[in-house]
Enzyme design. Structure first.
Site, PDB file in Angstrom:
ATOM      1  N   LYS A  55     -72.722   4.736  75.849  1.00 17.31           N
ATOM      2  CA  LYS A  55     -72.739   3.811  76.988  1.00 17.31           C
ATOM      3  C   LYS A  55     -71.464   2.988  77.054  1.00 17.31           C
ATOM      4  O   LYS A  55     -70.807   2.744  76.040  1.00 17.31           O
ATOM      5  CB  LYS A  55     -73.959   2.900  76.938  1.00 17.31           C
ATOM      6  CG  LYS A  55     -74.248   2.223  75.610  1.00 17.31           C
ATOM      7  CD  LYS A  55     -75.648   1.579  75.617  1.00 17.31           C
ATOM      8  CE  LYS A  55     -76.033   1.047  74.255  1.00 17.31           C
ATOM      9  NZ  LYS A  55     -77.376   0.450  74.246  1.00 17.31           N
ATOM     10  N   ASN A  60     -79.255  -9.794  75.769  1.00 14.61           N
ATOM     11  CA  ASN A  60     -78.937 -10.088  77.171  1.00 14.61           C
ATOM     12  C   ASN A  60     -78.873 -11.595  77.381  1.00 14.61           C
ATOM     13  O   ASN A  60     -79.861 -12.296  77.160  1.00 14.61           O
ATOM     14  CB  ASN A  60     -80.007  -9.483  78.076  1.00 14.61           C
ATOM     15  CG  ASN A  60     -79.971  -7.968  78.040  1.00 14.61           C
ATOM     16  OD1 ASN A  60     -79.228  -7.345  78.780  1.00 14.61           O
ATOM     17  ND2 ASN A  60     -80.756  -7.373  77.152  1.00 14.61           N
ATOM     18  N   GLU A  90     -79.651  -4.513  72.355  1.00 10.91           N
ATOM     19  CA  GLU A  90     -78.830  -5.400  73.190  1.00 10.91           C
ATOM     20  C   GLU A  90     -79.340  -6.830  73.091  1.00 10.91           C
ATOM     21  O   GLU A  90     -80.520  -7.065  72.833  1.00 10.91           O
ATOM     22  CB  GLU A  90     -78.881  -4.983  74.672  1.00 10.91           C
ATOM     23  CG  GLU A  90     -78.106  -3.735  74.985  1.00 10.91           C
ATOM     24  CD  GLU A  90     -77.941  -3.502  76.491  1.00 10.91           C
ATOM     25  OE1 GLU A  90     -77.918  -4.493  77.266  1.00 10.91           O
ATOM     26  OE2 GLU A  90     -77.844  -2.334  76.881  1.00 10.91           O
ATOM     27  N   ASP A 131     -83.308  -6.533  73.702  1.00  7.14           N
ATOM     28  CA  ASP A 131     -83.809  -5.180  73.945  1.00  7.14           C
ATOM     29  C   ASP A 131     -84.056  -4.537  72.592  1.00  7.14           C
ATOM     30  O   ASP A 131     -83.136  -4.454  71.756  1.00  7.14           O
ATOM     31  CB  ASP A 131     -82.802  -4.353  74.746  1.00  7.14           C
ATOM     32  CG  ASP A 131     -82.729  -4.791  76.205  1.00  7.14           C
ATOM     33  OD1 ASP A 131     -83.565  -5.607  76.624  1.00  7.14           O
ATOM     34  OD2 ASP A 131     -81.825  -4.314  76.913  1.00  7.14           O
ATOM     35  N   ARG A 172     -88.490  -5.562  76.031  1.00 10.75           N
ATOM     36  CA  ARG A 172     -87.736  -6.778  76.342  1.00 10.75           C
ATOM     37  C   ARG A 172     -88.488  -7.956  75.739  1.00 10.75           C
ATOM     38  O   ARG A 172     -89.617  -8.264  76.122  1.00 10.75           O
ATOM     39  CB  ARG A 172     -87.600  -6.933  77.856  1.00 10.75           C
ATOM     40  CG  ARG A 172     -87.139  -8.305  78.338  1.00 10.75           C
ATOM     41  CD  ARG A 172     -85.795  -8.761  77.799  1.00 10.75           C
ATOM     42  NE  ARG A 172     -84.704  -7.832  78.058  1.00 10.75           N
ATOM     43  CZ  ARG A 172     -84.011  -7.802  79.179  1.00 10.75           C
ATOM     44  NH1 ARG A 172     -84.306  -8.615  80.173  1.00 10.75           N
ATOM     45  NH2 ARG A 172     -83.017  -6.946  79.314  1.00 10.75           N
ATOM     46  N   ARG A 228     -90.601  -1.257  78.674  1.00 13.56           N
ATOM     47  CA  ARG A 228     -90.181  -0.549  79.889  1.00 13.56           C
ATOM     48  C   ARG A 228     -90.135   0.939  79.551  1.00 13.56           C
ATOM     49  O   ARG A 228     -89.297   1.374  78.767  1.00 13.56           O
ATOM     50  CB  ARG A 228     -88.840  -1.103  80.366  1.00 13.56           C
ATOM     51  CG  ARG A 228     -88.983  -2.584  80.764  1.00 13.56           C
ATOM     52  CD  ARG A 228     -87.715  -3.357  80.700  1.00 13.56           C
ATOM     53  NE  ARG A 228     -87.111  -3.338  79.385  1.00 13.56           N
ATOM     54  CZ  ARG A 228     -85.885  -3.781  79.138  1.00 13.56           C
ATOM     55  NH1 ARG A 228     -85.150  -4.278  80.114  1.00 13.56           N
ATOM     56  NH2 ARG A 228     -85.388  -3.741  77.919  1.00 13.56           N
ATOM     57  N   ARG A 236     -84.187   6.888  80.318  1.00 15.12           N
ATOM     58  CA  ARG A 236     -83.901   5.443  80.309  1.00 15.12           C
ATOM     59  C   ARG A 236     -85.145   4.671  80.724  1.00 15.12           C
ATOM     60  O   ARG A 236     -85.818   5.037  81.681  1.00 15.12           O
ATOM     61  CB  ARG A 236     -82.758   5.113  81.276  1.00 15.12           C
ATOM     62  CG  ARG A 236     -81.446   5.809  80.929  1.00 15.12           C
ATOM     63  CD  ARG A 236     -80.425   5.684  82.040  1.00 15.12           C
ATOM     64  NE  ARG A 236     -80.888   6.293  83.282  1.00 15.12           N
ATOM     65  CZ  ARG A 236     -80.250   6.195  84.443  1.00 15.12           C
ATOM     66  NH1 ARG A 236     -79.126   5.511  84.522  1.00 15.12           N
ATOM     67  NH2 ARG A 236     -80.729   6.768  85.517  1.00 15.12           N
ATOM     68  N   LYS A 286     -73.763  -5.803  74.800  1.00  9.66           N
ATOM     69  CA  LYS A 286     -73.868  -4.665  73.875  1.00  9.66           C
ATOM     70  C   LYS A 286     -73.337  -5.063  72.486  1.00  9.66           C
ATOM     71  O   LYS A 286     -73.969  -4.789  71.467  1.00  9.66           O
ATOM     72  CB  LYS A 286     -73.072  -3.472  74.393  1.00  9.66           C
ATOM     73  CG  LYS A 286     -73.340  -3.065  75.843  1.00  9.66           C
ATOM     74  CD  LYS A 286     -74.656  -2.358  76.022  1.00  9.66           C
ATOM     75  CE  LYS A 286     -74.802  -1.721  77.405  1.00  9.66           C
ATOM     76  NZ  LYS A 286     -74.830  -2.670  78.523  1.00  9.66           N
TER      77      LYS A 286
END
Length: 321
Positions: A165, A288, A286, A278, A215, A230, A238, A130
């Site tokens: 979050k 990842n 984000e 993301d 993504r 997504r 979400r 994050k």
């Protein structure tokens, strides 16, 4: 200088018996490594250690096949000393807790002993998924990270609607969407910060989430040409696949490529060979680094071989050592 002989590919992953092979990116990497003639070694979960000052692991030889219900075969367990000619794929899912950090320190020793560790262990420690996005503030939506519930509440009031979050979740766990004046806001913030003990993140709500949480995969800093959007389903805000989102492949937009160009060089510099960004609408949310996924879905939709792109880089780097 290319590497001509087969490599020993040592995989640190969640228990292989339980993976869903149709969506597991680690499995895609193992299939590709095997296809290229490399030897696979599966690290017993919890099997990393240090013996006489040297990083080592309890491993079994591994064979994989793309057959649902019969996807792997293990040989006999033995001790493996880390060293040159080895590639270690560090692919366990979060949480990035004390056990995970200790494993990255052991893999730092393995790196000093000559193994190539993907992703770089120091990067795995340094980049909270994050917070790492905030290294590129020009790419991010308005964001506040704080332990102070009052400050987070004021942020929600300022922006009208926000996503809240924890810093250590994955797969959409404990992500809240809240509006100013929401009667649950106080308890949400109390829960996320554990009464002011933990940092939480607030980001301006991006209505573009309805078109999907994209993504974008970076292979040694270079983006794959397609991303997986997504898309939230039903009454769910979400997009995470783990939260029931539907994956739909798309070519990268100009803005997606610009974001990748901002983040990619730093990931390459830090030895982060396989990274998932993301992106919601025009914003990075984000970075990842622990176990980014979506290889299988993008390969299937667009006839790609993303693990092949990754292993070309791995072989070039291993050969240059």
């Amino acid at each position: 200088m290319p590497h001509f002989g087969p490599l020993d590919v040592v995989v640190v992953m969640d228990p292989i018996a339980a993976i869903k092979i149709a969506k597991d990116s680690t499995f895609a990497m193992l299939l590709e490594a095997q296809r290229r003639g490399h030897r696979l070694h599966y690290v017993r979960p919890g099997g990393l250690g240090v013996r006489a000052g040297r990083a080592a692991a309890t491993v079994a030889p591994l064979q994989v096949r793309d057959v649902y219900g019969d996807h792997f075969q293990l040989g006999e367990w033995a001790e493996l000393d880390f060293g040159p000619g080895q590639v270690v794929l560090m692919r366990t899912d979060p949480p990035v807790d004390a056990d995970y950090l200790h494993d990255t320190q052991i893999l730092g020793l393995a790196q000093r002993q000559g193994a190539l560790v993907v992703n770089d262990p120091q990067g795995l420690r340094d980049f909270n998924e994050k917070l790492a996005a905030l290294l590129f503030p020009q790419c991010c939506p308005p964001t506040l990270v704080s332990r102070d519930a009052g400050a987070l509440k004021a942020f929600v009031a300022e922006h009208g609607e926000a996503v809240l979050k924890p810093l250590d979740g994955m797969g959409g766990r404990s992500i809240f969407r809240a509006r100013a004046g929401d009667p649950n806001l106080n308890v949400i913030l109390e829960t996320l910060t554990a009464g002011g003990r933990h940092l939480a993140m607030a980001q301006r709500y991006l209505p573009e989430i309805a078109q999907g949480d994209k993504r974008i995969l970076l292979v040694d800093g270079t983006p794959v040409d397609y991303c997986l959007a997504r898309i939230p389903q039903g009454d769910e805000f979400r997009g995470n696949l783990a939260a029931g989102g539907r994956g739909e492949g798309r070519p990268l937009s100009e803005r997606d490529r610009w974001i990748a160009s901002q983040v990619g060089p730093e990931m390459q510099r830090r030895g982060m060979l396989f990274v998932g960004l993301d992106v919601i609408g025009d914003y990075l949310t984000e970075v990842n680094v622990t176990s980014p996924t979506c290889i299988r879905e993008l390969d299937a939709q667009f006839g790609l071989n993303i693990a092949g792109m990754l292993f070309e880089r791995i072989e070039a780097l291993a050969g240059g050592r």
